[in-house]
Design a protein around this motif. Structure first.
Motif, PDB file in Angstrom:
ATOM      1  N   ASP A 249       0.849  -1.185   0.000  1.00  0.00           N
ATOM      2  CA  ASP A 249       0.000   0.000   0.000  1.00  0.00           C
ATOM      3  C   ASP A 249       0.888   1.238   0.000  1.00  0.00           C
ATOM      4  OD1 ASP A 249      -2.114   1.703   0.188  1.00  0.00           O
ATOM      5  OD2 ASP A 249      -2.662   1.188   2.256  1.00  0.00           O
ATOM      6  N   PHE A 250       1.308   1.666  -1.195  1.00  0.00           N
ATOM      7  CA  PHE A 250       2.234   2.786  -1.312  1.00  0.00           C
ATOM      8  C   PHE A 250       2.094   3.441  -2.684  1.00  0.00           C
ATOM      9  CE2 PHE A 250       4.938  -1.140  -1.955  1.00  0.00           C
ATOM     10  CZ  PHE A 250       4.904  -1.124  -3.329  1.00  0.00           C
ATOM     11  N   ASP A 251       2.828   4.528  -2.891  1.00  0.00           N
ATOM     12  CA  ASP A 251       2.882   5.202  -4.184  1.00  0.00           C
ATOM     13  C   ASP A 251       4.015   4.578  -5.000  1.00  0.00           C
ATOM     14  OD1 ASP A 251       4.359   7.604  -5.810  1.00  0.00           O
ATOM     15  OD2 ASP A 251       2.179   7.839  -5.830  1.00  0.00           O
ATOM     16  N   VAL A 252       3.703   4.016  -6.162  1.00  0.00           N
ATOM     17  CA  VAL A 252       4.699   3.276  -6.925  1.00  0.00           C
ATOM     18  C   VAL A 252       5.816   4.164  -7.454  1.00  0.00           C
ATOM     19  CG1 VAL A 252       3.116   1.417  -7.552  1.00  0.00           C
ATOM     20  CG2 VAL A 252       3.293   3.407  -9.025  1.00  0.00           C
ATOM     21  N   LYS A 253       5.502   5.398  -7.784  1.00  0.00           N
ATOM     22  CA  LYS A 253       6.544   6.303  -8.273  1.00  0.00           C
ATOM     23  C   LYS A 253       7.549   6.630  -7.169  1.00  0.00           C
ATOM     24  CE  LYS A 253       3.872   8.467 -11.992  1.00  0.00           C
ATOM     25  NZ  LYS A 253       3.333   9.743 -12.555  1.00  0.00           N
ATOM     26  N   GLU A 254       7.046   6.802  -5.956  1.00  0.00           N
ATOM     27  CA  GLU A 254       7.942   7.047  -4.829  1.00  0.00           C
ATOM     28  C   GLU A 254       8.847   5.846  -4.591  1.00  0.00           C
ATOM     29  OE1 GLU A 254       7.831   8.002  -0.007  1.00  0.00           O
ATOM     30  OE2 GLU A 254       6.037   7.251  -1.029  1.00  0.00           O
ATOM     31  N   VAL A 255       8.276   4.638  -4.690  1.00  0.00           N
ATOM     32  CA  VAL A 255       9.056   3.422  -4.464  1.00  0.00           C
ATOM     33  C   VAL A 255      10.132   3.259  -5.537  1.00  0.00           C
ATOM     34  CG1 VAL A 255       8.936   0.901  -4.483  1.00  0.00           C
ATOM     35  CG2 VAL A 255       7.276   2.231  -3.162  1.00  0.00           C
ATOM     36  N   GLU A 256       9.789   3.530  -6.785  1.00  0.00           N
ATOM     37  CA  GLU A 256      10.793   3.414  -7.845  1.00  0.00           C
ATOM     38  C   GLU A 256      11.938   4.390  -7.608  1.00  0.00           C
ATOM     39  OE1 GLU A 256      10.831   2.536 -12.589  1.00  0.00           O
ATOM     40  OE2 GLU A 256       9.283   3.909 -11.832  1.00  0.00           O
ATOM     41  N   ALA A 257      11.604   5.584  -7.150  1.00  0.00           N
ATOM     42  CA  ALA A 257      12.647   6.575  -6.844  1.00  0.00           C
ATOM     43  C   ALA A 257      13.518   6.100  -5.680  1.00  0.00           C
ATOM     44  CB  ALA A 257      12.000   7.916  -6.519  1.00  0.00           C
ATOM     45  N   LEU A 258      12.913   5.484  -4.665  1.00  0.00           N
ATOM     46  CA  LEU A 258      13.669   4.980  -3.506  1.00  0.00           C
ATOM     47  C   LEU A 258      14.614   3.849  -3.916  1.00  0.00           C
ATOM     48  CD1 LEU A 258      10.848   4.965  -0.794  1.00  0.00           C
ATOM     49  CD2 LEU A 258      12.956   6.326  -0.729  1.00  0.00           C
ATOM     50  N   ILE A 259      14.177   3.008  -4.833  1.00  0.00           N
ATOM     51  CA  ILE A 259      15.036   1.918  -5.306  1.00  0.00           C
ATOM     52  C   ILE A 259      16.234   2.488  -6.060  1.00  0.00           C
ATOM     53  CG2 ILE A 259      15.167  -0.029  -6.918  1.00  0.00           C
ATOM     54  CD1 ILE A 259      12.260  -0.687  -6.138  1.00  0.00           C
ATOM     55  N   LYS A 260      15.986   3.427  -6.940  1.00  0.00           N
ATOM     56  CA  LYS A 260      17.088   4.040  -7.688  1.00  0.00           C
ATOM     57  C   LYS A 260      18.049   4.773  -6.761  1.00  0.00           C
ATOM     58  CE  LYS A 260      14.460   4.522 -11.989  1.00  0.00           C
ATOM     59  NZ  LYS A 260      13.853   5.461 -12.969  1.00  0.00           N
ATOM     60  N   GLN A 261      17.498   5.439  -5.770  1.00  0.00           N
ATOM     61  CA  GLN A 261      18.313   6.209  -4.829  1.00  0.00           C
ATOM     62  C   GLN A 261      19.203   5.311  -3.982  1.00  0.00           C
ATOM     63  OE1 GLN A 261      15.978   8.814  -2.259  1.00  0.00           O
ATOM     64  NE2 GLN A 261      17.413   8.498  -0.583  1.00  0.00           N
ATOM     65  N   ASN A 262      18.687   4.150  -3.550  1.00  0.00           N
ATOM     66  CA  ASN A 262      19.415   3.298  -2.611  1.00  0.00           C
ATOM     67  C   ASN A 262      20.289   2.238  -3.261  1.00  0.00           C
ATOM     68  OD1 ASN A 262      18.518   3.739   0.432  1.00  0.00           O
ATOM     69  ND2 ASN A 262      16.699   4.100  -0.832  1.00  0.00           N
ATOM     70  N   PHE A 263      19.988   1.847  -4.497  1.00  0.00           N
ATOM     71  CA  PHE A 263      20.684   0.697  -5.078  1.00  0.00           C
ATOM     72  C   PHE A 263      21.557   1.021  -6.288  1.00  0.00           C
ATOM     73  CE2 PHE A 263      17.106  -0.953  -2.739  1.00  0.00           C
ATOM     74  CZ  PHE A 263      17.616  -2.073  -2.105  1.00  0.00           C
ATOM     75  N   SER A 264      21.478   2.240  -6.801  1.00  0.00           N
ATOM     76  CA  SER A 264      22.235   2.563  -8.016  1.00  0.00           C
ATOM     77  C   SER A 264      23.737   2.596  -7.800  1.00  0.00           C
ATOM     78  CB  SER A 264      21.756   3.904  -8.579  1.00  0.00           C
ATOM     79  OG  SER A 264      20.432   3.809  -9.048  1.00  0.00           O
ATOM     80  N   ASP A 265      24.166   2.824  -6.565  1.00  0.00           N
ATOM     81  CA  ASP A 265      25.611   2.920  -6.320  1.00  0.00           C
ATOM     82  C   ASP A 265      26.273   1.564  -6.064  1.00  0.00           C
ATOM     83  OD1 ASP A 265      24.435   2.479  -3.862  1.00  0.00           O
ATOM     84  OD2 ASP A 265      25.748   3.854  -2.762  1.00  0.00           O
ATOM     85  N   LEU A 266      25.504   0.500  -6.029  1.00  0.00           N
ATOM     86  CA  LEU A 266      26.092  -0.826  -5.845  1.00  0.00           C
ATOM     87  C   LEU A 266      26.877  -1.215  -7.090  1.00  0.00           C
ATOM     88  CD1 LEU A 266      23.115  -2.750  -4.182  1.00  0.00           C
ATOM     89  CD2 LEU A 266      25.056  -1.652  -3.057  1.00  0.00           C
ATOM     90  N   LYS A 267      28.026  -1.860  -6.883  1.00  0.00           N
ATOM     91  CA  LYS A 267      28.919  -2.185  -7.991  1.00  0.00           C
ATOM     92  C   LYS A 267      29.076  -3.691  -8.160  1.00  0.00           C
ATOM     93  CE  LYS A 267      29.962   2.234  -8.349  1.00  0.00           C
ATOM     94  NZ  LYS A 267      29.431   3.049  -9.479  1.00  0.00           N
ATOM     95  N   ASN A 268      29.269  -4.121  -9.387  1.00  0.00           N
ATOM     96  CA  ASN A 268      29.647  -5.497  -9.686  1.00  0.00           C
ATOM     97  C   ASN A 268      31.162  -5.624  -9.629  1.00  0.00           C
ATOM     98  OD1 ASN A 268      27.017  -6.749 -10.445  1.00  0.00           O
ATOM     99  ND2 ASN A 268      27.047  -5.134 -11.997  1.00  0.00           N
ATOM    100  N   PRO A 269      31.685  -6.815  -9.329  1.00  0.00           N
ATOM    101  CA  PRO A 269      33.144  -7.000  -9.333  1.00  0.00           C
ATOM    102  C   PRO A 269      33.723  -6.721 -10.721  1.00  0.00           C
ATOM    103  CG  PRO A 269      32.020  -8.877  -8.315  1.00  0.00           C
ATOM    104  CD  PRO A 269      30.961  -8.040  -8.957  1.00  0.00           C
ATOM    105  N   ALA A 270      34.968  -6.341 -10.734  1.00  0.00           N
ATOM    106  CA  ALA A 270      35.627  -6.051 -12.021  1.00  0.00           C
ATOM    107  C   ALA A 270      35.654  -7.292 -12.913  1.00  0.00           C
ATOM    108  CB  ALA A 270      37.047  -5.551 -11.756  1.00  0.00           C
ATOM    109  N   ASN A 271      35.881  -8.450 -12.310  1.00  0.00           N
ATOM    110  CA  ASN A 271      35.902  -9.712 -13.061  1.00  0.00           C
ATOM    111  C   ASN A 271      34.927 -10.690 -12.404  1.00  0.00           C
ATOM    112  OD1 ASN A 271      38.148  -9.092 -14.975  1.00  0.00           O
ATOM    113  ND2 ASN A 271      39.310  -8.916 -13.050  1.00  0.00           N
ATOM    114  N   PRO A 272      33.626 -10.518 -12.651  1.00  0.00           N
ATOM    115  CA  PRO A 272      32.631 -11.357 -11.972  1.00  0.00           C
ATOM    116  C   PRO A 272      32.752 -12.830 -12.337  1.00  0.00           C
ATOM    117  CG  PRO A 272      31.616 -10.102 -13.743  1.00  0.00           C
ATOM    118  CD  PRO A 272      33.008  -9.571 -13.598  1.00  0.00           C
TER     119      PRO A 272
END
Length: 550
Positions: A249-272
């Motif tokens: 029970d939430f606003d989907v646009k707000e949730v999408e913004a929260l996901i982008k804000q919190n998870f965009s800085d996560l990095k994959n290993p250089a050689n996964p």
């Protein structure tokens, strides 16, 4: 985590319960399909338009859906497409250990601050907040209130910390060793778990699965160096193997913004590292295991016919699930009838085609037939009876009467489910999206399921159903398991006897005979009476009637 789940489906089954009032015996031979008409070209099942699916530049996949059941609540999940199968020999048990460490300190929530914060917000540790580790996945679940903006937003921050910011403090690692070893010890305190400990490696024999039981090995848990678990976390907890699922029970646009804000800085290993995949080994001859325990209360026997399977992605796959449901229900009705007659010394008889061991191993399904016999000496007769029903189904299929009955029952169930589509809990949607991420299963809408199921009930032929039924009783990849009280060990069938039951149970079986009631429920309609007197009490709004029979 403090509480983890490892499914071992040894006595389980879901059936549509039959409603049959039967007396008169009429032989009826079912049509058996030698060939089945070529199906229409299969197409991909369309994705429900009410779910938002996106992917961040770093590869993290997210699913968002607004749902008000329950109100002012949301289900937030972090799914990782990695589990114990990703471990090396020096890391046995560390996928599960990593899950524990996610609650013992992260960059933004040192030590126990995360749990303390959530408990103050009304999220109960263990009951609400939880996680589990399997062979192929590790999943964190966070049910959270949405009527507090601050708590709700913090929930996404917590998921991001699990995803890539667990600190793996050396002192906390060492403190957790004893917790996990005690968890393993507790698993041996009841009969079901002790027998599961013996049966799970057997059910996964000759495969990587058997070598990577999620709890790991005590010697490794006691002695691994800190770099081993840190390496596991850094190698595998990466955004291109992760998903965030938010339903509530939430606003989907707000949730999408929260996901982008919190998870965009996560990095994959250089050689996964490439993610490995494994399958179970085939067995040409039946595998047999007899297990006893002093606290086991029942004499249980099970035969498993295992086969490869794929997720439901296409219209053809969906049709197969409808046919599987029909087969399960009709076979279940026969077994219920067998039990009710009392001619076989059993307490329970169940057969069900479903994902192997509750989905424990990806890409495997099985027809699992289970009996609970009255005594150890009755296992032979009981097991013979249920396997004879499997062979009857395989050789002769189902009758037209059975087929028409189950179509009506399923049709009624489809109507009921559709009427209640707006009452579906958020957790149900979460599981659908998790399955989509993990194995690629489709996400059909309620409208699609309703319309497609209705149309399939009109077009599926009995010959198609019988062809599928025949395919479920395989000639290889068969497993026989007996679980019994230790005191009854001397009365149990031997492996040779169990093998003979499997080989001979189908000898002499004949087509199923439908018991049909061809008389009306009431033989003679009673003569109607009359009303002989009527009085009214206007003060209380009551009318009293007197009938001719007094």
């Amino acid at each position: 985590m403090k509480k983890r789940y490892l499914v071992l489906g040894l006595v389980a089954g879901l059936y549509i319960q039959p409603v049959l009032a039967q007396k008169k015996t009429t032989p009826s031979k079912a049509p058996v399909a030698k060939t089945v008409a070529k199906a229409n070209v299969s197409t991909a099942i369309p994705t429900d338009k009410d779910v938002i699916i996106g992917k961040l530049p770093n590869g993290l996949t997210y699913y968002i859906r607004k749902n008000v059941e329950p109100k002012n609540r949301a289900e937030l999940y972090l799914g990782n497409r990695i589990g114990s199968l990703m471990e090396t020999e020096e890391q046995l048990g560390l996928a599960h250990f990593t899950e524990h460490m996610a609650f013992n300190g992260t960059k933004d929530f040192p030590k126990n601050e995360m749990i303390n914060y959530l408990q103050k917000a009304g999220v109960r540790f263990g009951a609400d907040l939880n996680a589990y580790t399997g062979f192929n996945q590790t999943v964190y679940q966070l049910p959270i209130p949405t009527d507090s903006s601050e708590v709700f937003k913090t929930g996404f921050k917590i998921l991001a910390n699990w995803a890539g910011k667990v600190t793996m403090d050396g002192k906390e690692i060492d403190n957790e060793r004893g917790v996990i070893i005690e968890e393993d010890r507790q698993r041996g305190k009841n009969a079901q778990q002790r027998m599961s400990n013996q049966l799970l490696p057997f059910l996964l024999a000759n495969s990587q699965y058997a070598k990577r039981i999620p709890i790991g090995k005590v010697e490794v848990l006691n002695t691994f160096t800190h770099d081993k678990i840190r390496n596991f976390y850094n190698d595998w907890y990466r955004p291109n193997l992760q998903t965030v699922i938010a339903v509530g029970d939430f606003d989907v646009k707000e949730v999408e913004a929260l996901i982008k804000q919190n998870f965009s800085d996560l990095k994959n290993p250089a050689n996964p590292k490439p993610r490995p995949t494994f399958t179970l080994a085939d067995n040409a001859t039946p595998a047999i295991k007899i297990v006893t325990d002093k606290e086991q209360p029942y004499n249980v026997a099970q035969v498993i016919y295992r086969q490869k399977s794929t997720p439901v992605k296409t219209t053809a796959d969906y049709k197969k699930t409808v046919i599987d449901a029909m087969v399960n229900s009709m076979l279940g009705a026969r077994l219920q009838e067998l039990t009710q007659k009392g001619t076989v010394p059993l307490l329970v008889a169940q057969s069900n085609f479903a994902p192997y061991q509750g989905g424990l191993v990806w890409g495997e399904s099985a027809l699992q037939s289970v009996i609970v016999a009255k005594t150890a000496k009755d296992i032979e007769a009981s097991l013979t009876a249920i396997l004879a029903e499997n062979e009857r189904m395989s050789k002769f299929g189902f009758t037209n009467g059975e087929f028409e009955t189950i179509k009506k029952k399923i049709d009624a169930g489809i109507d009921k489910q559709y009427k209640e589509k707006d009452k579906r809990k958020s957790a149900v949607f979460v599981q659908e999206y998790l399955d989509n991420f993990l194995v690629g299963a489709a996400i059909p809408s309620a409208d699609y399921e309703y319309e497609t199921s209705k149309n399939l009930l009109k077009t599926i032929a009995l010959a198609e159903v019988n062809a599928v039924a025949k395919s479920l009783v395989t000639k290889n990849n068969i497993t026989i398991i007996v679980q019994a009280p230790e005191k009854d060990a001397k009365d149990l069938p031997t492996e040779a006897q169990l093998l003979n039951i499997l080989k001979t149970a189908g000898n002499g079986v004949t087509p199923y005979k439908e018991d049909i009631v061809d008389k009306p429920l009431v033989a003679k309609i009673p003569t109607a009476g009359t009303i002989t007197n009527e009085t009214k009490n206007d003060k209380v709004g009551v009318t009293t009637l007197t009938l001719s029979n007094g």
